[in-house]
Design a protein around this motif. Structure first.
Motif, PDB file in Angstrom:
ATOM      1  N   THR A  90      -4.631   1.954   6.706  1.00  0.00           N
ATOM      2  CA  THR A  90      -4.801   2.904   5.620  1.00  0.00           C
ATOM      3  C   THR A  90      -5.430   4.170   6.206  1.00  0.00           C
ATOM      4  N   ARG A 106      -2.333   4.354   1.273  1.00  0.00           N
ATOM      5  CA  ARG A 106      -2.195   2.971   1.713  1.00  0.00           C
ATOM      6  C   ARG A 106      -1.283   2.882   2.932  1.00  0.00           C
ATOM      7  N   TRP A 107      -1.418   1.809   3.691  1.00  0.00           N
ATOM      8  CA  TRP A 107      -0.655   1.661   4.931  1.00  0.00           C
ATOM      9  C   TRP A 107       0.843   1.827   4.701  1.00  0.00           C
ATOM     10  N   VAL A 124      -6.179  -3.154   3.916  1.00  0.00           N
ATOM     11  CA  VAL A 124      -4.795  -3.231   3.447  1.00  0.00           C
ATOM     12  C   VAL A 124      -4.569  -2.380   2.208  1.00  0.00           C
ATOM     13  N   ASP A 125      -5.623  -1.791   1.655  1.00  0.00           N
ATOM     14  CA  ASP A 125      -5.493  -0.987   0.450  1.00  0.00           C
ATOM     15  C   ASP A 125      -6.175   0.360   0.662  1.00  0.00           C
TER      16      ASP A 125
END
Length: 124
Positions: free
Chosen positions: A33, A52-53, A102-103
């Motif tokens: 991210t 986000r990623w 991850v967020d």
């Protein structure tokens, strides 16, 4: 080791635009991210925007909503901050950061790697 290099800063008149870029290297870009920050009175780093990623979600602080847009190109390992309608109070050094989360993340403490920054100066 992740390396982040910002570019695109400069001097612009109030109401103008700048496009900041951050080049990512050293790891798989799509696993991170990304965020943009700047210093602010009373804060170590003021959160501005995060993506986000996957690029599927973005978040912004209220003061830049509608003026700044964050985006990423996972093929080019680059994150962009498009800044429009700039104000003198936007003058600062702007930092790119990468988080293994991850967020999306708004807290600077959630970011693991930082660039050296790029100066943005907005004249009135």
């Amino acid at each position: 080791q992740v390396q982040l290099v910002e570019s695109g800063g400069g001097l612009v008149q109030a109401g103008g635009s700048l496009r900041l870029s951050c080049a990512f290297s050293g790891r798989t870009f799509s696993g991170y991210t990304m965020g943009w920050f700047r210093p602010a009175p009373g804060k170590e780093r003021e959160f501005l925007a995060t993506v986000r990623w996957s690029g599927s979600r973005t978040d912004y602080t209220d003061s830049v909503k509608g003026r700044f847009t964050i985006s990423r190109d996972n093929a080019k390992n680059t994150v962009i901050l498009q800044m429009n309608s700039l104000k003198p109070e936007d003058t600062a050094v702007y930092y790119c950061a990468a988080s293994r989360s991850v967020d999306t993340e708004v807290a600077h403490t959630r970011y693991d790697y930082w660039g050296q920054g790029t100066q943005v100066t907005v004249s009135s």
